[in-house]
Design a protein around this motif. Sequence first.
Motif, PDB file in Angstrom:
ATOM      1  N   PRO A  45      -0.203  11.131   2.159  1.00 57.12           N
ATOM      2  CA  PRO A  45       0.063  12.429   1.810  1.00 57.12           C
ATOM      3  C   PRO A  45      -0.982  13.497   2.317  1.00 57.12           C
ATOM      4  O   PRO A  45      -0.548  14.824   2.128  1.00 57.12           O
ATOM      5  CB  PRO A  45      -0.192  12.211   0.181  1.00 57.12           C
ATOM      6  N   ASP A  46      -2.146  12.989   2.697  1.00 55.53           N
ATOM      7  CA  ASP A  46      -3.139  14.025   3.183  1.00 55.53           C
ATOM      8  C   ASP A  46      -2.615  14.653   4.627  1.00 55.53           C
ATOM      9  O   ASP A  46      -3.340  15.707   5.326  1.00 55.53           O
ATOM     10  CB  ASP A  46      -4.299  13.582   3.304  1.00 55.53           C
ATOM     11  N   ALA A  47      -1.825  13.691   5.368  1.00 56.43           N
ATOM     12  CA  ALA A  47      -1.634  14.161   6.845  1.00 56.43           C
ATOM     13  C   ALA A  47      -0.500  15.143   6.749  1.00 56.43           C
ATOM     14  O   ALA A  47       0.823  14.975   7.510  1.00 56.43           O
ATOM     15  CB  ALA A  47      -1.041  12.867   7.534  1.00 56.43           C
TER      16      ALA A  47
ATOM     17  N   ASP B 119       5.013   9.088  -3.770  1.00 59.49           N
ATOM     18  CA  ASP B 119       3.736   8.852  -4.026  1.00 59.49           C
ATOM     19  C   ASP B 119       3.138   7.906  -3.339  1.00 59.49           C
ATOM     20  O   ASP B 119       4.206   6.794  -2.799  1.00 59.49           O
ATOM     21  CB  ASP B 119       2.898   8.911  -5.242  1.00 59.49           C
ATOM     22  N   ILE B 120       1.872   7.295  -3.133  1.00 61.06           N
ATOM     23  CA  ILE B 120       1.592   6.194  -2.237  1.00 61.06           C
ATOM     24  C   ILE B 120       2.109   4.912  -3.045  1.00 61.06           C
ATOM     25  O   ILE B 120       2.279   3.882  -2.426  1.00 61.06           O
ATOM     26  CB  ILE B 120      -0.121   6.184  -2.233  1.00 61.06           C
TER      27      ILE B 120
ATOM     28  N   HIS C 207      -6.747  10.262   6.511  1.00 65.49           N
ATOM     29  CA  HIS C 207      -8.039  10.209   6.520  1.00 65.49           C
ATOM     30  C   HIS C 207      -8.757   9.958   5.096  1.00 65.49           C
ATOM     31  O   HIS C 207      -9.760  10.263   5.018  1.00 65.49           O
ATOM     32  CB  HIS C 207      -8.430  11.803   7.087  1.00 65.49           C
ATOM     33  N   ASP C 208      -7.733   9.875   4.024  1.00 63.58           N
ATOM     34  CA  ASP C 208      -8.277   9.439   2.749  1.00 63.58           C
ATOM     35  C   ASP C 208      -8.516   8.133   2.556  1.00 63.58           C
ATOM     36  O   ASP C 208      -7.693   7.322   2.452  1.00 63.58           O
ATOM     37  CB  ASP C 208      -7.192   9.934   1.823  1.00 63.58           C
ATOM     38  N   VAL C 209      -9.684   7.591   2.140  1.00 61.61           N
ATOM     39  CA  VAL C 209     -10.319   6.284   2.157  1.00 61.61           C
ATOM     40  C   VAL C 209      -9.455   5.981   0.698  1.00 61.61           C
ATOM     41  O   VAL C 209      -9.085   4.569   0.553  1.00 61.61           O
ATOM     42  CB  VAL C 209     -11.591   6.042   1.902  1.00 61.61           C
ATOM     43  N   GLY C 210      -9.259   6.781  -0.224  1.00 57.46           N
ATOM     44  CA  GLY C 210      -8.681   6.251  -1.608  1.00 57.46           C
ATOM     45  C   GLY C 210      -7.155   5.769  -1.206  1.00 57.46           C
ATOM     46  O   GLY C 210      -6.713   4.916  -1.869  1.00 57.46           O
ATOM     47  N   THR C 211      -6.608   6.577  -0.588  1.00 58.93           N
ATOM     48  CA  THR C 211      -5.228   6.091  -0.049  1.00 58.93           C
ATOM     49  C   THR C 211      -4.989   4.872   0.770  1.00 58.93           C
ATOM     50  O   THR C 211      -4.120   4.034   0.292  1.00 58.93           O
ATOM     51  CB  THR C 211      -4.551   7.477   0.763  1.00 58.93           C
TER      52      THR C 211
ATOM     53  N   VAL D 104      -3.874  -0.934   0.757  1.00 54.48           N
ATOM     54  CA  VAL D 104      -3.972  -2.297   0.787  1.00 54.48           C
ATOM     55  C   VAL D 104      -4.073  -3.041  -0.219  1.00 54.48           C
ATOM     56  O   VAL D 104      -3.434  -4.524  -0.229  1.00 54.48           O
ATOM     57  CB  VAL D 104      -5.638  -2.474   1.490  1.00 54.48           C
ATOM     58  N   MET D 105      -4.302  -2.663  -1.409  1.00 54.12           N
ATOM     59  CA  MET D 105      -4.188  -3.432  -2.523  1.00 54.12           C
ATOM     60  C   MET D 105      -2.817  -3.964  -3.019  1.00 54.12           C
ATOM     61  O   MET D 105      -2.517  -4.842  -3.734  1.00 54.12           O
ATOM     62  CB  MET D 105      -5.283  -2.783  -3.787  1.00 54.12           C
ATOM     63  N   SER D 106      -1.981  -2.657  -2.865  1.00 52.78           N
ATOM     64  CA  SER D 106      -0.552  -2.916  -3.149  1.00 52.78           C
ATOM     65  C   SER D 106       0.426  -3.346  -2.256  1.00 52.78           C
ATOM     66  O   SER D 106       1.408  -4.082  -2.456  1.00 52.78           O
ATOM     67  CB  SER D 106      -0.060  -1.497  -3.555  1.00 52.78           C
ATOM     68  N   SER D 107       0.002  -3.383  -0.929  1.00 51.72           N
ATOM     69  CA  SER D 107       1.029  -3.948   0.249  1.00 51.72           C
ATOM     70  C   SER D 107       0.191  -4.882   0.893  1.00 51.72           C
ATOM     71  O   SER D 107       0.989  -5.712   1.713  1.00 51.72           O
ATOM     72  CB  SER D 107       1.246  -2.739   1.000  1.00 51.72           C
ATOM     73  N   GLY D 108      -1.178  -5.254   0.823  1.00 45.36           N
ATOM     74  CA  GLY D 108      -1.897  -6.159   1.719  1.00 45.36           C
ATOM     75  C   GLY D 108      -0.849  -7.701   1.732  1.00 45.36           C
ATOM     76  O   GLY D 108      -0.816  -8.384   2.780  1.00 45.36           O
ATOM     77  N   ALA D 109      -0.339  -8.087   0.693  1.00 42.00           N
ATOM     78  CA  ALA D 109      -0.041  -9.611   0.363  1.00 42.00           C
ATOM     79  C   ALA D 109       1.551  -9.493   1.230  1.00 42.00           C
ATOM     80  O   ALA D 109       1.883 -10.527   1.483  1.00 42.00           O
ATOM     81  CB  ALA D 109       0.284  -9.787  -1.077  1.00 42.00           C
TER      82      ALA D 109
END
Length: 674
Positions: free
Chosen positions: A267-269, A413-414, A435-439, A444-449
């Motif tokens: 979203p920041d890009a 949204d993300i 460039h947003d670490v929160g994003t 990672v937490m929602s899609s890593g698996a």
Amino acid sequence: MIEVNSFALGGWHAPGAGASLIYSAIHGREIARAGGAALDFQDMLDHAKSVGGPALRKLTFHDRAKMLKALAQYLGERKQALYDLSFDTGATQKDHLIDIDGGIGTLFVFASKGRRELPDAHVYLDGPPELLSRSGTFQGQHIATPLQGVAVHINAYNFPVWGMLEKLAPTFLAGVPAIVKPATASCYVTEACVRMMLESGLLPDGALQLVCGRTGDLLDRLDGQDVVSFTGSAATATMLRATPSIAQNSVRFIAEQDSLNGAVLGPDATPDALEFDIFIKEAVREITAKAGQKCTGMRRLLIPENLIDPAREALVAKLATITIGDPRHEDTRMGALISADQKQDVLAKISKLESEAERVFGDLTTMDLLGKDTAPDAFVPPILFQCNNPDAAVEAHRTEAFGPVATLMPYRDIEHASHLLNKGGGSLVASLFTHDVGTAKAMVMSSGAFHGRLYINNRDSAKEATGHGSPLPHMVHGGPGRAGGGEEMGGIRGVMHYMQRTAIQGSPQMLSAIGETWIPGAPEISHDAHPFTRTFHELDLGETFNSDSRKVTLEDIEHFAHFTGDTFYAHMDEEAAKANPFFPGRVAHGYLLLSFAAGLFVQPDPGPVLANTGLDNLRFMKPVQAGDAIKVRLTVKRKTLRNDEYGEVRWHVTLTNQDDDTVAEYELLTMNAV
């Protein structure tokens, strides 16, 4: 016309009745024939197991790593011949760098990691020993040893060199022979590479065999010591997994298959951010490299709703500059698909995507092809779709057009972006440009698996980032669900696919002998000569030096504190130290004890010890106060030859006090002349 041979039982076998014709992707004419050779697959398996396997297992991990390095160097000196052949697969010179140079580079990486991360031994120690008894006379150790079967590698057509070498590198490093089955459409390139490896004389007899054509009943003959490593379609993987012998004999099956990989523009890009430009550049590269015939290619491009128009416009503008044609032409940026049949498959998949997405770029009816000797039969231009309702879409999340085809999808949204990514059912790789670490953390937490690899790129990493579509030998290559559930490469993790983990139990002496690593409780060896006067080869595992003792004084503690500047209160203030639950009062610095330990065991004269290169696993177990006396026990734990001049010696160091209580323990590393 190239006669593509198979290699079995130490000899080459020409194509036979029923051989398949292979056509150039450039002009469509016949260029090779392969298959139909009369091969006895049971004899091939027996040859690999009775000749190739034992020969590889006689070598240590380091011997096999050196073999991989030598193979890489040998191929690197001859890669132009592979380039020349590979043009007919439709690949450009840049595509060759991915396939041929990438494969050679993978050999180099596994060779290096094998020398650095594996022992110069025959057994791999998987973790430290486990104490299984009170006094330590009965212990356990997890080890890994090479499987005593055969690795059957079934490879896809799109990477005839890398696809083979990225499997062979961990297989050979583990000490297991291989039977390679390349896809027929590009097997002439694979066969040329195999010829080079065999002609090098670097591989033991029986270590490598090649099947160009059908595998007949090969898979029916496998048992629990064998491994199948497959790259290709999910349909073929499902069929192979269902082979009764694979299920009944618990044959290891590693699959890398269909994958609807996604890329997310953060979203920041925004268009004025560097991440926007980085995304556009990478997306165009992933759509067009290898004419989109990459298992890691970007298929779904997820864009914030408010950025969908500028992103589409930027992509269309870049794709319009892509020149298509004969990959040998210096101005060609994208070549052909592997064959006319593959083009028909891609067109069929495009029709499915068109049922729920609008084509915003790519004209299938007109193509300006560079090169005089070029037929359009296998060429497809870059195709870009836009699916405005990705939540309701079905085909966009399950249909992979294995060519230069991608689909734009807007997200809110993300969390929505992650949901759309995961609708692919599991992929090899997903990428995020932000460039947003929160994003990044949220993704990672929602899609890593759902993904085997998450690639995050931005202005900080772009200069050195290797790319969304670049599987690296250091990292696992595979993915869950639809992607097959396998993990190839991944450094030493990949080697473990071809080894058996076994828990051994016994006395410290037995575990030390099997693992070629001394462990506490195993016998110690004494020599009259100081161990620092003995060369690498003269030292024995378990060789032990016991030092004299040294009393630690308050003056020592205070001098060390002022000399180093470490005046932490536990060393200087009695009352404050006593108030600390870890100390009985003022104590000696841990690093003072290490310095005193060195003074107790070092032999000062020039000799075989060339350098102290560090220490590992340092632990301080009990405080030392003024008036205590310390002594050192120094034992040869492991030896690793590094070259013809020196080797690494790992010493087990124990510091004890006047009551024989252990106060510190660590492993010292030295380089010793041979």
